[in-house]
Scaffold this motif. Structure first.
Motif, PDB file in Angstrom:
ATOM      1  N   ALA A 164       0.650  -1.145  -0.152  1.00  0.00           N
ATOM      2  CA  ALA A 164      -0.484  -0.097   0.340  1.00  0.00           C
ATOM      3  C   ALA A 164       1.237   1.487  -0.029  1.00  0.00           C
ATOM      4  O   ALA A 164       1.042   2.222  -0.241  1.00  0.00           O
ATOM      5  N   TYR A 165       2.156   1.560   0.607  1.00  0.00           N
ATOM      6  CA  TYR A 165       3.313   2.114   0.746  1.00  0.00           C
ATOM      7  C   TYR A 165       3.561   2.355  -1.033  1.00  0.00           C
ATOM      8  O   TYR A 165       3.625   3.585  -1.044  1.00  0.00           O
ATOM      9  N   LYS A 166       3.735   1.617  -1.139  1.00  0.00           N
ATOM     10  CA  LYS A 166       4.557   1.305  -2.629  1.00  0.00           C
ATOM     11  C   LYS A 166       3.489   1.906  -3.442  1.00  0.00           C
ATOM     12  O   LYS A 166       3.753   2.520  -3.735  1.00  0.00           O
ATOM     13  N   ASN A 167       2.108   1.568  -3.342  1.00  0.00           N
ATOM     14  CA  ASN A 167       1.434   2.464  -4.255  1.00  0.00           C
ATOM     15  C   ASN A 167       1.608   3.831  -4.531  1.00  0.00           C
ATOM     16  O   ASN A 167       1.007   4.354  -5.385  1.00  0.00           O
ATOM     17  N   VAL A 168       1.259   4.071  -3.178  1.00  0.00           N
ATOM     18  CA  VAL A 168       1.590   5.573  -2.862  1.00  0.00           C
ATOM     19  C   VAL A 168       2.783   6.859  -3.852  1.00  0.00           C
ATOM     20  O   VAL A 168       2.424   7.606  -4.401  1.00  0.00           O
ATOM     21  N   LEU A 169       3.975   5.461  -3.117  1.00  0.00           N
ATOM     22  CA  LEU A 169       5.271   5.928  -4.021  1.00  0.00           C
ATOM     23  C   LEU A 169       5.585   6.081  -5.241  1.00  0.00           C
ATOM     24  O   LEU A 169       6.159   6.667  -5.944  1.00  0.00           O
ATOM     25  N   SER A 170       4.295   5.237  -5.896  1.00  0.00           N
ATOM     26  CA  SER A 170       4.555   4.923  -7.221  1.00  0.00           C
ATOM     27  C   SER A 170       3.911   5.926  -7.621  1.00  0.00           C
ATOM     28  O   SER A 170       4.836   6.493  -8.506  1.00  0.00           O
ATOM     29  N   ASP A 171       3.165   6.950  -7.502  1.00  0.00           N
ATOM     30  CA  ASP A 171       2.639   8.052  -7.641  1.00  0.00           C
ATOM     31  C   ASP A 171       2.986   9.369  -7.182  1.00  0.00           C
ATOM     32  O   ASP A 171       3.512  10.303  -7.393  1.00  0.00           O
ATOM     33  N   ASP A 172       3.625   9.432  -5.849  1.00  0.00           N
ATOM     34  CA  ASP A 172       4.097  10.756  -5.415  1.00  0.00           C
ATOM     35  C   ASP A 172       5.218  10.240  -4.721  1.00  0.00           C
ATOM     36  O   ASP A 172       6.017  10.529  -3.158  1.00  0.00           O
ATOM     37  N   PRO A 173       6.581   9.783  -4.809  1.00  0.00           N
ATOM     38  CA  PRO A 173       7.492   9.590  -4.421  1.00  0.00           C
ATOM     39  C   PRO A 173       8.196  10.453  -3.508  1.00  0.00           C
ATOM     40  O   PRO A 173       8.946   9.753  -2.520  1.00  0.00           O
ATOM     41  N   GLY A 174       7.522  11.585  -3.209  1.00  0.00           N
ATOM     42  CA  GLY A 174       8.456  12.234  -2.431  1.00  0.00           C
ATOM     43  C   GLY A 174       7.356  12.730  -0.996  1.00  0.00           C
ATOM     44  O   GLY A 174       7.350  13.280   0.149  1.00  0.00           O
ATOM     45  N   ASN A 175       6.129  11.918  -1.248  1.00  0.00           N
ATOM     46  CA  ASN A 175       4.639  11.391   0.383  1.00  0.00           C
ATOM     47  C   ASN A 175       5.641  10.924   1.744  1.00  0.00           C
ATOM     48  O   ASN A 175       6.260  10.095   1.624  1.00  0.00           O
ATOM     49  N   THR A 176       5.932  12.026   2.682  1.00  0.00           N
ATOM     50  CA  THR A 176       6.803  12.112   3.674  1.00  0.00           C
ATOM     51  C   THR A 176       6.334  10.437   4.612  1.00  0.00           C
ATOM     52  O   THR A 176       6.446   9.698   4.991  1.00  0.00           O
ATOM     53  N   GLU A 177       4.739  10.437   4.648  1.00  0.00           N
ATOM     54  CA  GLU A 177       3.860   9.771   5.585  1.00  0.00           C
ATOM     55  C   GLU A 177       3.853   8.254   4.996  1.00  0.00           C
ATOM     56  O   GLU A 177       3.980   7.333   5.745  1.00  0.00           O
ATOM     57  N   ALA A 178       4.544   8.247   3.401  1.00  0.00           N
ATOM     58  CA  ALA A 178       4.297   7.117   2.897  1.00  0.00           C
ATOM     59  C   ALA A 178       5.266   6.297   2.947  1.00  0.00           C
ATOM     60  O   ALA A 178       5.580   5.115   3.236  1.00  0.00           O
ATOM     61  N   LYS A 179       6.534   7.295   2.608  1.00  0.00           N
ATOM     62  CA  LYS A 179       8.159   6.598   3.067  1.00  0.00           C
ATOM     63  C   LYS A 179       8.223   6.094   4.355  1.00  0.00           C
ATOM     64  O   LYS A 179       8.819   5.439   4.556  1.00  0.00           O
ATOM     65  N   LEU A 180       7.575   6.969   5.570  1.00  0.00           N
ATOM     66  CA  LEU A 180       8.090   6.359   6.748  1.00  0.00           C
ATOM     67  C   LEU A 180       7.444   5.506   7.122  1.00  0.00           C
ATOM     68  O   LEU A 180       7.724   4.434   7.765  1.00  0.00           O
ATOM     69  N   GLY A 181       5.630   4.809   7.156  1.00  0.00           N
ATOM     70  CA  GLY A 181       5.399   3.714   6.577  1.00  0.00           C
ATOM     71  C   GLY A 181       5.971   2.912   6.171  1.00  0.00           C
ATOM     72  O   GLY A 181       6.023   1.922   6.705  1.00  0.00           O
ATOM     73  N   LEU A 182       6.427   3.254   4.554  1.00  0.00           N
ATOM     74  CA  LEU A 182       7.315   1.884   4.045  1.00  0.00           C
ATOM     75  C   LEU A 182       8.385   1.489   5.074  1.00  0.00           C
ATOM     76  O   LEU A 182       8.458   0.387   5.196  1.00  0.00           O
ATOM     77  N   ALA A 183       8.965   2.255   5.675  1.00  0.00           N
ATOM     78  CA  ALA A 183       9.995   2.072   6.260  1.00  0.00           C
ATOM     79  C   ALA A 183      10.011   1.023   7.937  1.00  0.00           C
ATOM     80  O   ALA A 183      10.872   0.024   7.503  1.00  0.00           O
ATOM     81  N   GLN A 184       8.375   1.866   8.119  1.00  0.00           N
ATOM     82  CA  GLN A 184       8.626   0.752   9.690  1.00  0.00           C
ATOM     83  C   GLN A 184       7.712  -0.544   8.791  1.00  0.00           C
ATOM     84  O   GLN A 184       8.370  -1.640   9.606  1.00  0.00           O
ATOM     85  N   ALA A 185       6.895  -0.581   8.350  1.00  0.00           N
ATOM     86  CA  ALA A 185       6.803  -1.889   7.566  1.00  0.00           C
ATOM     87  C   ALA A 185       7.422  -2.826   7.283  1.00  0.00           C
ATOM     88  O   ALA A 185       7.347  -4.305   6.866  1.00  0.00           O
ATOM     89  N   GLU A 186       7.949  -2.384   6.457  1.00  0.00           N
ATOM     90  CA  GLU A 186       9.658  -2.964   5.618  1.00  0.00           C
ATOM     91  C   GLU A 186      10.305  -3.680   7.084  1.00  0.00           C
ATOM     92  O   GLU A 186      11.337  -4.967   7.434  1.00  0.00           O
TER      93      GLU A 186
END
Length: 329
Positions: A215-237
């Motif tokens: 889900a976080y990668k889906n956000v980042l594919s369209d919005d690579p600079g999305n801060t919340e998605a970057k943080l969430g992806l790091a946590q989830a991984e």
């Protein structure tokens, strides 16, 4: 209710980090919307709602949840405590004077023994703050007013600079609010990725770390600079990597094989999840210093990923970045 998002010794709390980022994003979005509408306030609360009585049943709602909008100062007191009778009125006066920069929560320790134990309080009065789910000890005893003002100034500064919490707008003519009334929440427009981000959060809460990662990668594919998605992806991984791991076995392999970079990386992940931030960083800096080629690069990349989880403004990250630079150059 147990203050489960608290970190009394400065360890990493992933739920608190997530709450902090969400609070900061919400505050920034609310300010932007207010600016578009001519700078008007996004919400207003009555003066009486700035000082509330809190018990164990309402702690999560009145303190933890509220702390994602505004810093919450907690005054632990008791009726028999003479210093409390000096400090509590001073804190209430300062709360009114700071006019929404923080909320004061009063907790009677006699009626809320569990909260007293969970905060590790040995004597009262004791004053703490909770910011974006993180508990911070402020001071104990009836401190001088000048000292208290200085502490509160530092609190509101950190809340604004690190978490984007600028406080609440107070309506001096507002209706008198009942004790425990929730602060008005800023109404902000829904973002284009809110549904995906919410799905990611729900997946994290359900332990579906793979689903959260996607889900976080889906956000980042369209919005690579999305801060919340970057943080969430790091946590989830990170959580996905340690899921199902045997901590005892991982640590034994790392101890038995200090030159095995993969073993050190796996142990560093567990260190971070367990709150041993300096240990995680130090382990990987050491791995970088004594390896070369692909092994060195693997340790360096994982260290940078863990920096993302903790947050760039954390002093432990800054110190580890300096140590990494020394190890590399």
């Amino acid at each position: 209710m147990q203050p489960r998002n608290m970190s009394m010794s400065g360890v990493v709390d992933l739920a608190a980090v997530k709450a902090a980022q969400e609070a900061k994003a919400k505050a920034e979005q609310a300010r932007a919307e207010a600016a578009r509408q001519g700078g008007g306030a996004v919400s207003a609360v009555s003066p009486s709602s700035l000082v509330i009585d809190v018990d164990e049943a309402g702690f999560e709602r009145d303190v933890l949840q509220r702390s994602t909008e505004v810093p919450v100062v907690i005054d632990f007191w008791a009726e028999w405590c003479e210093p409390c009778k000096q400090l509590s009125p001073l804190l209430e006066r300062l709360t009114a004077e700071y006019n929404g920069r923080f909320v004061l929560a009063k907790i009677d320790v006699d009626a809320n023994q569990m909260l007293m134990q969970q905060f590790g309080i040995q004597g009262i009065p004791a004053v703490f703050a909770v910011v974006a789910g993180q508990a911070l000890p402020l001071f104990q005893g009836a401190a001088p007013e000048a000292q208290i003002r200085g502490t509160l100034d530092q609190l509101v500064q950190v809340a604004e600079e690190r978490f984007g919490l600028t406080g609440l707008t107070v309506d001096p003519d507002g209706e008198q609010a009942g004790q425990g009334e929730q602060s008005a929440e800023p109404q902000v427009p829904a973002g284009p990725y809110d549904a995906l981000l919410e799905a990611a959060v729900q997946a994290l809460d359900a332990g579906d770390f793979g689903g959260a990662v996607q889900a976080y990668k889906n956000v980042l594919s369209d919005d690579p600079g999305n801060t919340e998605a970057k943080l969430g992806l790091a946590q989830a991984e990170l959580l996905q990597r340690v899921q199902g791991a045997d901590p005892q076995q991982v640590r034994k392999e790392a101890a038995d094989n200090p030159g095995d970079v993969r073993a050190q990386i796996a142990a560093a992940d567990l260190d971070l999840v367990g709150g041993h931030v300096e240990d995680a960083f130090g382990r990987l800096v050491d791995a970088v210093a004594r390896t070369a080629g692909d092994d060195r690069d693997a340790a360096r990349v994982r260290l940078l990923e863990l920096f993302e989880v903790v947050g760039a403004d954390d002093p432990r990250v800054a110190a580890a970045r300096r140590a990494l630079a020394r190890a590399l150059f």
